[in-house]
Design an enzyme around this catalytic site. Structure first.
Site: not given
Ligand code: NAP
Length: 303
Positions: A13, A35-36, A89, A167
């Protein structure tokens, strides 16, 4: 002059929405990422959040794009360091932790914004205004999407605190709680749990007031993000997650959809007066659905 902002959690996101929204705004300058492994080209990249907070006193705002479970710890540290905070969110893994963050932000005199991007969808304010003086007969949410498309490889969505289909479902609930002119509460919740998952992949919900919802994360092909409301003066439907509005069969011109730019506009306004915006009503319904839920076991599911 643009305000420096740091983006934390460079994943799906952040790349899809936050970076373009920040770069497209005169209010903001993306000054650092944390970010890691994720980075944004041309932007100073940290892997250690405390290091960024210590080094960059010139960054007053952090936007947390991490999944909900790790987010609290980052938000708490940011507030303790006197930074304004934006939360993706759903704003936390639990209601209580977000109440704690709101209190910490108030005590520290910084802004906390629990964002709900779907509330910023172009049709939502028009739907709210039209429904305000109507008698609601019934409403139905259809929120069906393909988890493999929107959360590729993201195991956290099926782990405790990931909320499963809620979610994305919280997006529908953020619109429902915004547009309905009356308060409703859940009376029935059926939750489908894959045999290998801690969170539901589908849910059928019933609220008071004739409101129902059908949420499913197994829909391939066209995606369905629709909310229909039947009133004493006709029917209203929000399609495409709130981006398109139809009233009594006629499309309403609601203008372009700019959910994430609108979130950053709002944050720019909040920090001017150290104000916060933390509405947990969508999450109340998620928590209630999990509290009231009848558990149905379904086939194992693999991302
Ligand atoms: P994601 O790609 O899995 O996570 C975002 C980043 O957070 C990861 O690339 C990782 O970066 C870091 N991360 C993950 N787990 C972690 C941990 N345990 N500790 C520290 N850093 C961590 O998820 P996303 O899809 O972007 O979603 C993130 C949020 O945005 C959620 O709450 C989701 O509901 C919301 N969202 C998502 C979407 C969608 O379409 N995917 C749409 C709207 C809103 P590093 O590995 O580089 O640290």
């Amino acid at each position: 002059m643009a305000t420096n902002i740091a983006l934390v959690g460079i994943g799906k996101i952040a790349v899809d929405q936050h970076v373009p929204a920040i770069n497209g705004s005169d209010d903001w300058h993306l000054a650092a990422t944390v970010s890691r492994s994720g980075t944004v080209e041309g932007v100073q990249a940290y892997t250690d959040f405390d290091q960024m907070l210590a080094d960059r006193a010139d960054i007053p705002v952090v936007s947390l794009c991490l999944p909900p479970v790790p987010r609290f710890d980052y938000a708490q540290r940011a507030i303790a360091a006197g930074r304004h905070v934006m939360l993706e969110k759903p704003p936390g893994a639990t209601l209580a932790e977000v109440h704690t963050l709101a209190e910490l932000a108030a005590d520290a005199g910084v802004s906390l914004f629990a964002t709900w991007h779907s509330r910023m969808a172009a049709g939502v304010p028009h739907a709210k205004a039209w429904l305000a003086d109507k008698d609601i007969k019934a409403a139905h949410i259809t929120w069906k999407e393909d988890v493999r498309r929107w959360h590729p490889g993201q195991d956290w969505v099926f782990a405790p605190g990931g909320m499963g289909v809620f979610d994305p479902g919280s997006n529908a609930l953020s619109i429902m709680t915004e547009i309905l002119p009356m308060r409703v509460h859940l009376t029935k919740s059926v939750l489908e749990f894959p045999a290998n998952s801690d969170t539901p992949i589908a849910a059928q919900l019933t609220w008071t007031g004739g409101v129902t919802g059908d949420f499913d994360w197994r829909q391939e092909g066209p995606q369905s993000w629709d909310i229909t409301v039947q009133t004493d003066a006709g029917d209203l439907t929000l399609h495409d997650g709130g981006g398109r509005l139809v009233i009594d069969g006629s499309a309403v011109d609601v203008g372009p959809n700019r959910e994430y730019p609108a979130l950053y506009d709002r944050m720019a306004g909040l920090i001017k007066t150290n104000a916060s915006d933390v509405d947990l009503s969508p999450m109340h319904h998620v928590a209630d659905a999990l509290t009231l839920g009848q558990r149905v076991m379904v086939d194992p599911f693999h991302l």
